[in-house]
Write a protein that holds these residues in place. Structure first.
Motif, PDB file in Angstrom:
ATOM      1  N   ARG A   1      -4.678   3.067  -8.205  1.00 31.30           N
ATOM      2  CA  ARG A   1      -4.132   4.312  -7.643  1.00 31.30           C
ATOM      3  C   ARG A   1      -3.361   5.113  -8.681  1.00 31.30           C
ATOM      4  O   ARG A   1      -2.690   6.087  -8.349  1.00 31.30           O
ATOM      5  CB  ARG A   1      -3.216   3.982  -6.458  1.00 31.30           C
TER       6      ARG A   1
ATOM      7  N   ASP B   1       4.626   3.889  -4.273  1.00 29.95           N
ATOM      8  CA  ASP B   1       4.139   5.063  -4.998  1.00 29.95           C
ATOM      9  C   ASP B   1       5.113   5.404  -6.124  1.00 29.95           C
ATOM     10  O   ASP B   1       6.228   4.886  -6.182  1.00 29.95           O
ATOM     11  CB  ASP B   1       3.988   6.246  -4.051  1.00 29.95           C
ATOM     12  N   SER B   2       4.677   6.281  -6.997  1.00 25.26           N
ATOM     13  CA  SER B   2       5.536   6.736  -8.084  1.00 25.26           C
ATOM     14  C   SER B   2       6.682   7.563  -7.516  1.00 25.26           C
ATOM     15  O   SER B   2       6.518   8.276  -6.514  1.00 25.26           O
ATOM     16  CB  SER B   2       4.717   7.561  -9.073  1.00 25.26           C
ATOM     17  N   SER B   3       7.862   7.470  -8.148  1.00 25.79           N
ATOM     18  CA  SER B   3       9.029   8.178  -7.622  1.00 25.79           C
ATOM     19  C   SER B   3       9.914   8.644  -8.763  1.00 25.79           C
ATOM     20  O   SER B   3      10.042   7.977  -9.799  1.00 25.79           O
ATOM     21  CB  SER B   3       9.830   7.256  -6.692  1.00 25.79           C
TER      22      SER B   3
ATOM     23  N   ASP C   1       6.176   2.438 -13.213  1.00 27.55           N
ATOM     24  CA  ASP C   1       6.369   2.789 -11.801  1.00 27.55           C
ATOM     25  C   ASP C   1       6.723   1.557 -10.969  1.00 27.55           C
ATOM     26  O   ASP C   1       7.527   1.633 -10.045  1.00 27.55           O
ATOM     27  CB  ASP C   1       5.095   3.427 -11.230  1.00 27.55           C
TER      28      ASP C   1
ATOM     29  N   LEU D   1      -2.592  -1.391  -7.292  1.00 27.34           N
ATOM     30  CA  LEU D   1      -1.674  -0.295  -7.617  1.00 27.34           C
ATOM     31  C   LEU D   1      -2.145   0.493  -8.837  1.00 27.34           C
ATOM     32  O   LEU D   1      -2.023   1.724  -8.872  1.00 27.34           O
ATOM     33  CB  LEU D   1      -0.271  -0.851  -7.843  1.00 27.34           C
TER      34      LEU D   1
ATOM     35  N   LEU E   1      -0.862   4.008 -10.785  1.00 27.71           N
ATOM     36  CA  LEU E   1       0.513   3.607 -11.074  1.00 27.71           C
ATOM     37  C   LEU E   1       0.558   2.729 -12.321  1.00 27.71           C
ATOM     38  O   LEU E   1      -0.340   1.925 -12.576  1.00 27.71           O
ATOM     39  CB  LEU E   1       1.106   2.846  -9.886  1.00 27.71           C
TER      40      LEU E   1
ATOM     41  N   SER F   1       0.815  -1.220   0.000  1.00 30.25           N
ATOM     42  CA  SER F   1       0.000   0.000   0.000  1.00 30.25           C
ATOM     43  C   SER F   1       0.848   1.269   0.000  1.00 30.25           C
ATOM     44  O   SER F   1       0.366   2.341  -0.373  1.00 30.25           O
ATOM     45  CB  SER F   1      -0.934   0.011   1.221  1.00 30.25           C
ATOM     46  N   GLN F   2       2.119   1.157   0.431  1.00 30.78           N
ATOM     47  CA  GLN F   2       2.976   2.343   0.503  1.00 30.78           C
ATOM     48  C   GLN F   2       3.758   2.589  -0.781  1.00 30.78           C
ATOM     49  O   GLN F   2       4.465   3.595  -0.905  1.00 30.78           O
ATOM     50  CB  GLN F   2       3.960   2.194   1.673  1.00 30.78           C
TER      51      GLN F   2
END
Length: 656
Positions: A226, A199-201, A256, A223, A228, A196-197
């Motif tokens: 959300r 994320d795109s970076s 991602d 994912l 991604l 759940s943590q």
């Protein structure tokens, strides 16, 4: 064993060395870290020295090599779907499973056999038994001019053949890997905290290694919902356009998150200079596999997280030498047992019966059929040893840390117990993803049911004799290879054709997720030496008869005694096995626990679960689980026996 060690400076690769394969050594092993250019040296240098057969484990790897060397005229690539070989091939690159066919088309003694990623012989032995066995046979029978094996990580004690020469290549400076172990209370809290943590970076994609195709699909849904961009990679998807493009470009750019199985562990190059993080999720990955996985990323050094629920760090661990001795004893005992079984069965049935029986006792199949004769199953032994090594690594935090530090020579190691109760705020997203997978599955089931019903109605309308197996085969042709429907129809056809005479009972078994247990029953009823006589006894018991626990126990003991009389070494095998609930007492009589009695009736009959207020009584409701009809029951269990007990051939050495 001869040994030589080379050191590479920065910027050097193996092709810069004057490596030579010693003619006096039949098997040479080249040990060099990932990214040093082992495959490149073989193709650019060794191919020029003589005919070479280069075998690699993965289709993805050979596709990458085929794309890279598409202009080379002295190389032929052989894999599933591309098996045409010229009359006089100079150099051949093939997947493991193609070796057998190729050997029949060439003069092997004119070729050097090169086995890339040779550690896969024991890592993949449990699920690629035939392909692994063919490679081991070729090496041990010295079919080729000589053999070169290659790997960055290799435990020679796990293979059955002898290595004559060892070439070690290392760098003067090794990369310092950053590995962090995170222990979680359970899988669900780990999902919330880790998946759940994600994320795109701007620091590049995150690569998550998950050895479960179903979980990959679910996490991809979570994912992507959300926003991604995800790429799923596994053996079933390696031919898709997206995965093929990734392999050809050797880049993860544009994504991602990459969710992958162990497919990315082996000989695949990823050339991106920025990778945010590598996560190994919910998997007891062997340190050798971890090093292979990390080494795929050639131009960067991403940090690594091992995310495990605490229950994976537990269990019994045995010394590898002890397991080796035990396996050798089991194989020896199996060969002796096979000598007796051969007096009443052909070689194929002998191997099947011995393996089905001994797998229940020792958790692996010790025999195989080789050139029509009974032989030791080297692949089964290797798989057993490898699993024992994994168990030893994950016995405790201490053993895991030692194993990883021994495999990675330069490492920054951290460990944390993550105390996250989990507030459940993301649980709904995971539930929805798995519900969507279930909806797709049941939708495919309904499509299969409808197609088969229509085909049967068509047969009836045409007044032709109804053939339900043919109806299933006909419907299978209507669906694409990647569809859920095709997999369901193939499983349905096999279950119906071999195990269950009623077409719709077979469908119900698949719909209720009972097929695995039914196949286990079928294989044991057909081949397990002590289950066969038990089922013969139970065929005489009236349906609905209420048996006391002692009466049920006596049925099992009678079956064990009968087998012991027919196969004199059987009792020694049981005494030395790890079979829970069955023992040989000091007076040399069998004994079985109450729990084992209930287990047998639960697994092999339609007996309902025993209630706590009625735990000393078993109601017999017929042979076979779930109350279905079974071909093996209706046609009769094999009752062929020796006319007289066979005398003891020689007393076996009990397995350690």
């Amino acid at each position: 064993m001869n040994s030589i060690h080379f050191k590479l400076t920065d910027g050097q690769h193996i092709s810069d060395l004057n490596l030579q394969i010693t003619p006096d050594s039949y098997v040479t092993h080249l040990c060099a870290d990932t990214g040093m250019g082992k495959s490149t040296w073989v193709i650019d240098n060794l191919f020029q020295q003589g005919n070479t057969l280069f075998v690699v484990p993965q289709l993805a790897q050979i596709k990458q090599l085929e794309h890279k060397y598409s202009e080379r005229k002295d190389m032929e690539f052989i894999y599933g779907g591309n098996t045409e070989l010229s009359d006089y091939p100079a150099n051949i690159v093939c997947t493991f499973d193609q070796l057998r066919a190729i050997q029949s088309k060439i003069h092997c003694h004119h070729y050097t056999l090169v086995v890339d990623e040779v550690h896969k012989l024991y890592q993949a032995a449990s699920y690629r038994t035939e392909a692994v066995s063919q490679i081991v046979d070729a090496i041990m029978e010295e079919r080729f001019n000589n053999v070169l094996t290659m790997s960055a990580t290799f435990t020679p004690e796990l293979v059955p053949y002898r290595i004559d020469s060892w070439i070690e290549v290392s760098r003067t400076q090794t990369v310092a890997r950053q590995i962090r172990l995170e222990l979680y209370p359970d899988l669900y809290s780990m999902e919330e905290e880790v998946i759940s943590q994600i994320d795109s970076s701007e620091h590049g994609p995150i690569v998550v290694r998950i050895n479960s195709k179903k979980d990959i699909i679910a996490y991809q849904k979570v994912l992507e919902k959300r926003g991604l961009n995800c790429l799923a990679v596994n053996r079933d998807l390696q031919a898709t356009e997206a995965v093929s493009a990734m392999l050809k470009t050797e880049s993860l750019e544009g994504y991602d998150v990459i969710l992958t199985t162990s497919l990315l562990d082996e000989a695949i190059n990823i050339q991106d200079e920025i990778i945010n993080e590598l996560i190994v999720f919910n998997n007891q990955i062997h340190p050798e596999e971890l090093r292979q996985f990390v080494g795929r990323f050639r131009n960067c050094n991403p940090k690594v997280r091992l995310c495990l629920p605490k229950y994976l760090l537990t269990g019994k661990a045995k010394d590898l030498n002890q397991v080796m001795k035990s396996n050798a004893s089991v194989v020896n005992a199996a060969e002796q047992l096979a000598e007796v079984i051969l007096m009443e069965c052909d070689a194929l049935q002998t191997v099947r019966k011995a393996n089905e029986t001994l797998k229940a006792l020792f958790s692996f199949e010790p025999l195989r059929l080789k050139y029509g004769k009974v032989a030791a199953n080297d692949a089964g032994v290797m798989a057993k040893l490898y699993q024992a090594d994994i168990n030893h690594c994950y016995h405790s935090l201490t053993t895991l840390e030692k194993a990883i530090k021994r495999t990675f020579r330069n490492i920054s190691w951290e460990m944390e117990e993550v105390d996250c109760g989990g507030d459940g705020k993301d649980a709904a997203a995971f539930d929805a993803a798995y519900e969507a997978i279930a909806d797709d599955w049941f939708g495919a089931l309904n499509n299969c049911k409808s197609a088969v019903s229509q085909e049967i109605a068509k047969q009836k309308k045409g007044q032709s004799a109804m053939n339900t197996s043919e109806a299933l085969a006909t419907c299978s042709k209507r669906f694409s290879p990647e569809s859920l429907e095709l997999g369901i129809l193939q499983n349905w056809w096999q279950l119906h054709t071999e195990v269950m005479p009623d077409l719709w009972e077979a469908f119900d078994a698949i719909e209720q997720d009972r097929a695995v247990k039914i196949w286990q029953f079928h294989n044991s009823a057909r081949s397990n030496l002590y289950i066969e006589p038990l089922l013969l006894q139970l065929k005489q018991v009236p349906i609905g008869k209420a048996m006391t626990l002692d009466e049920a126990r006596e049925c099992i003991l009678n079956a064990l005694r009968q087998v012991s009389k027919q196969y004199p070494n059987f009792k020694d095998l049981v005494a030395s096995s790890s079979l829970s609930g069955v023992t040989v007492k000091r007076n040399n009589h069998f004994d079985v626990t109450d729990r084992y009695v209930r287990f047998i009736f639960r697994e092999y009959t339609a007996t309902r679960p025993v209630r706590s207020n009625n735990k000393d009584r078993i109601v017999f409701n017929g042979i076979g689980p779930y109350g279905y009809r079974y071909r093996i029951v209706e046609s009769g269990v094999d009752t062929k026996k020796n006319k007289k007990p066979v005398k003891r051939l020689r007393r076996i050495k009990p397995a350690a």
